[in-house]
Motif scaffolding. Sequence first.
Motif, PDB file in Angstrom:
ATOM      1  N   VAL A 120       0.832  -1.196   0.000  1.00  0.00           N
ATOM      2  CA  VAL A 120       0.000   0.000   0.000  1.00  0.00           C
ATOM      3  C   VAL A 120       0.873   1.256   0.000  1.00  0.00           C
ATOM      4  CG1 VAL A 120      -1.699   1.314   1.316  1.00  0.00           C
ATOM      5  CG2 VAL A 120      -1.909  -1.166   1.143  1.00  0.00           C
ATOM      6  N   SER A 121       1.941   1.252   0.796  1.00  0.00           N
ATOM      7  CA  SER A 121       2.835   2.403   0.867  1.00  0.00           C
ATOM      8  C   SER A 121       3.542   2.637  -0.462  1.00  0.00           C
ATOM      9  CB  SER A 121       3.859   2.182   1.984  1.00  0.00           C
ATOM     10  OG  SER A 121       4.786   3.243   2.033  1.00  0.00           O
ATOM     11  N   ALA A 122       3.983   1.555  -1.130  1.00  0.00           N
ATOM     12  CA  ALA A 122       4.686   1.688  -2.419  1.00  0.00           C
ATOM     13  C   ALA A 122       3.761   2.261  -3.488  1.00  0.00           C
ATOM     14  CB  ALA A 122       5.218   0.320  -2.851  1.00  0.00           C
ATOM     15  N   ILE A 123       2.507   1.790  -3.552  1.00  0.00           N
ATOM     16  CA  ILE A 123       1.560   2.297  -4.546  1.00  0.00           C
ATOM     17  C   ILE A 123       1.255   3.770  -4.293  1.00  0.00           C
ATOM     18  CG2 ILE A 123      -0.815   2.094  -5.375  1.00  0.00           C
ATOM     19  CD1 ILE A 123      -0.584  -0.925  -4.905  1.00  0.00           C
ATOM     20  N   ALA A 124       1.059   4.138  -3.003  1.00  0.00           N
ATOM     21  CA  ALA A 124       0.785   5.537  -2.679  1.00  0.00           C
ATOM     22  C   ALA A 124       1.953   6.437  -3.087  1.00  0.00           C
ATOM     23  CB  ALA A 124       0.506   5.670  -1.187  1.00  0.00           C
ATOM     24  N   SER A 125       3.180   5.945  -2.939  1.00  0.00           N
ATOM     25  CA  SER A 125       4.365   6.728  -3.305  1.00  0.00           C
ATOM     26  C   SER A 125       4.422   6.946  -4.809  1.00  0.00           C
ATOM     27  CB  SER A 125       5.634   6.011  -2.825  1.00  0.00           C
ATOM     28  OG  SER A 125       5.662   5.923  -1.414  1.00  0.00           O
ATOM     29  N   ARG A 126       4.096   5.929  -5.591  1.00  0.00           N
ATOM     30  CA  ARG A 126       4.120   6.066  -7.058  1.00  0.00           C
ATOM     31  C   ARG A 126       3.044   7.033  -7.544  1.00  0.00           C
ATOM     32  NH1 ARG A 126       4.660   0.359 -10.021  1.00  0.00           N
ATOM     33  NH2 ARG A 126       4.659   1.838 -11.802  1.00  0.00           N
ATOM     34  N   ILE A 127       1.862   6.979  -6.920  1.00  0.00           N
ATOM     35  CA  ILE A 127       0.811   7.930  -7.291  1.00  0.00           C
ATOM     36  C   ILE A 127       1.241   9.344  -6.928  1.00  0.00           C
ATOM     37  CG2 ILE A 127      -1.546   8.661  -6.808  1.00  0.00           C
ATOM     38  CD1 ILE A 127      -2.285   5.740  -6.442  1.00  0.00           C
ATOM     39  N   ALA A 128       1.887   9.496  -5.773  1.00  0.00           N
ATOM     40  CA  ALA A 128       2.351  10.819  -5.362  1.00  0.00           C
ATOM     41  C   ALA A 128       3.398  11.366  -6.333  1.00  0.00           C
ATOM     42  CB  ALA A 128       2.928  10.738  -3.950  1.00  0.00           C
ATOM     43  N   GLU A 129       4.179  10.463  -6.953  1.00  0.00           N
ATOM     44  CA  GLU A 129       5.187  10.884  -7.930  1.00  0.00           C
ATOM     45  C   GLU A 129       4.589  11.185  -9.299  1.00  0.00           C
ATOM     46  OE1 GLU A 129       7.888   7.668  -7.881  1.00  0.00           O
ATOM     47  OE2 GLU A 129       8.744   8.161  -5.919  1.00  0.00           O
ATOM     48  N   GLY A 130       3.265  10.940  -9.451  1.00  0.00           N
ATOM     49  CA  GLY A 130       2.589  11.263 -10.708  1.00  0.00           C
ATOM     50  C   GLY A 130       2.374  10.085 -11.625  1.00  0.00           C
ATOM     51  N   ASP A 131       2.704   8.903 -11.163  1.00  0.00           N
ATOM     52  CA  ASP A 131       2.523   7.706 -11.984  1.00  0.00           C
ATOM     53  C   ASP A 131       1.098   7.208 -11.804  1.00  0.00           C
ATOM     54  OD1 ASP A 131       2.654   5.427 -13.462  1.00  0.00           O
ATOM     55  OD2 ASP A 131       4.159   4.421 -12.209  1.00  0.00           O
ATOM     56  N   LEU A 132       0.239   7.542 -12.785  1.00  0.00           N
ATOM     57  CA  LEU A 132      -1.163   7.113 -12.721  1.00  0.00           C
ATOM     58  C   LEU A 132      -1.414   5.814 -13.474  1.00  0.00           C
ATOM     59  CD1 LEU A 132      -2.981  10.545 -13.180  1.00  0.00           C
ATOM     60  CD2 LEU A 132      -2.325   9.384 -11.071  1.00  0.00           C
ATOM     61  N   THR A 133      -0.315   5.216 -13.957  1.00  0.00           N
ATOM     62  CA  THR A 133      -0.459   3.939 -14.673  1.00  0.00           C
ATOM     63  C   THR A 133      -0.194   2.746 -13.762  1.00  0.00           C
ATOM     64  OG1 THR A 133       1.871   3.962 -15.366  1.00  0.00           O
ATOM     65  CG2 THR A 133       0.262   5.048 -16.813  1.00  0.00           C
ATOM     66  N   HIS A 180      -8.761   0.065  -2.237  1.00  0.00           N
ATOM     67  CA  HIS A 180      -9.899   0.419  -3.096  1.00  0.00           C
ATOM     68  C   HIS A 180     -10.025   1.930  -3.217  1.00  0.00           C
ATOM     69  CE1 HIS A 180     -14.180   1.448  -3.763  1.00  0.00           C
ATOM     70  NE2 HIS A 180     -14.154   0.405  -4.598  1.00  0.00           N
ATOM     71  N   ALA A 181      -9.824   2.639  -2.119  1.00  0.00           N
ATOM     72  CA  ALA A 181      -9.904   4.099  -2.150  1.00  0.00           C
ATOM     73  C   ALA A 181      -8.805   4.680  -3.028  1.00  0.00           C
ATOM     74  CB  ALA A 181      -9.816   4.653  -0.734  1.00  0.00           C
ATOM     75  N   MET A 182      -7.588   4.109  -2.964  1.00  0.00           N
ATOM     76  CA  MET A 182      -6.497   4.613  -3.806  1.00  0.00           C
ATOM     77  C   MET A 182      -6.766   4.336  -5.281  1.00  0.00           C
ATOM     78  SD  MET A 182      -2.833   4.229  -1.903  1.00  0.00           S
ATOM     79  CE  MET A 182      -2.813   2.461  -1.977  1.00  0.00           C
ATOM     80  N   LYS A 183      -7.361   3.193  -5.568  1.00  0.00           N
ATOM     81  CA  LYS A 183      -7.687   2.898  -6.964  1.00  0.00           C
ATOM     82  C   LYS A 183      -8.733   3.884  -7.491  1.00  0.00           C
ATOM     83  CE  LYS A 183      -9.261  -0.745 -10.081  1.00  0.00           C
ATOM     84  NZ  LYS A 183      -9.733  -2.136 -10.199  1.00  0.00           N
ATOM     85  N   ALA A 184      -9.751   4.156  -6.654  1.00  0.00           N
ATOM     86  CA  ALA A 184     -10.760   5.131  -7.052  1.00  0.00           C
ATOM     87  C   ALA A 184     -10.122   6.504  -7.253  1.00  0.00           C
ATOM     88  CB  ALA A 184     -11.861   5.193  -6.003  1.00  0.00           C
ATOM     89  N   MET A 185      -9.190   6.870  -6.359  1.00  0.00           N
ATOM     90  CA  MET A 185      -8.498   8.158  -6.490  1.00  0.00           C
ATOM     91  C   MET A 185      -7.683   8.200  -7.768  1.00  0.00           C
ATOM     92  SD  MET A 185      -5.653   9.803  -3.908  1.00  0.00           S
ATOM     93  CE  MET A 185      -4.482   8.502  -4.311  1.00  0.00           C
ATOM     94  N   ARG A 186      -6.969   7.103  -8.073  1.00  0.00           N
ATOM     95  CA  ARG A 186      -6.183   7.068  -9.316  1.00  0.00           C
ATOM     96  C   ARG A 186      -7.070   7.200 -10.536  1.00  0.00           C
ATOM     97  NH1 ARG A 186      -4.421   1.516 -11.598  1.00  0.00           N
ATOM     98  NH2 ARG A 186      -6.649   1.711 -11.993  1.00  0.00           N
TER      99      ARG A 186
END
Length: 292
Positions: free
Chosen positions: A222-235, A250-256
């Motif tokens: 969960v922490s690794a995925i949140a870090s990648r989204i924070a870096e702008g990686d929406l893929t 699930h919330a992070m996926k919805a946010m992405r």
Amino acid sequence: MGSSTMTIGKKLALSFGLILGIMLVFSGFTLYRMYDIDAAVNLQNTLRTEKLERLYIAREALAQTGLAARNAYVFEDNAEAGKELDILDQQKAIYLDALEAMAPMFKGDEQFEKTRKGLLAMAEELERPRQYRESGKLQEYGVFLVKECSPLRRQIVADIDLVIKSVQQAVDAETRKVDNALSQSEMLTLILSAFALILATGIGVLVTRALLKQLGGDPAEVSAIASRIAEGDLTVEIPVQENDNASVMHAMKAMRDNLTQIVAQVRTGTDTIATASSEIATGNLDLSSRTE
């Protein structure tokens, strides 16, 4: 544990509270059993030290009075005979003291009462050896030793042995009780330990599942995925369990997905603005050419 409305803090507090409760119950049971065993051991020690030992002391002192009385009769020297009579008085005092100390402990015991009466009667009879010796009535002294003193002493010893046997049976019964209590305590301790281990393991599994369900995956993932989204990686790929609609993952996926849609909408708007700007520029060029 499976309640989605319960916070992680409450779940952990409930889990540790249950484990602490188990430990307290286990400790209370252990102390209770130790108290029972200690009481049985104390009773056993009381029977041995306050009853058996005093009975042995009385019996031995009674035997010593017999030896001293016989020696006082046998010795020709009056001084030596006097020493033996002094020993007789000392040993008599010893068994009388033991008898007095035991009387409250054997209250209501008929066999002990019989023994007590015999010992008191012997104490009165043991006044006669000194009288016989000092008055020189050795013949009467000898008859007393053989016909009166020895039979009474044998009867008293037999009575004491019966009391000792009764007390020893009580000691053996207490010993068996202590052994049974120890065996039961060991068995119950093993059962409670196994139960506590199983329950603690179950609580640990439930807490782990509840936390993983609430997070939707391993905390590191969960922490690794949140870090990648924070870096702008929406893929980034976000795995979500089936029927998961409330976890952090699930919330992070919805946010992405929402961020992706917003970026797409912004990009579409930017393209539209660029097209409009190009058309405006072209119109300006046409207008400029017509004006010339």
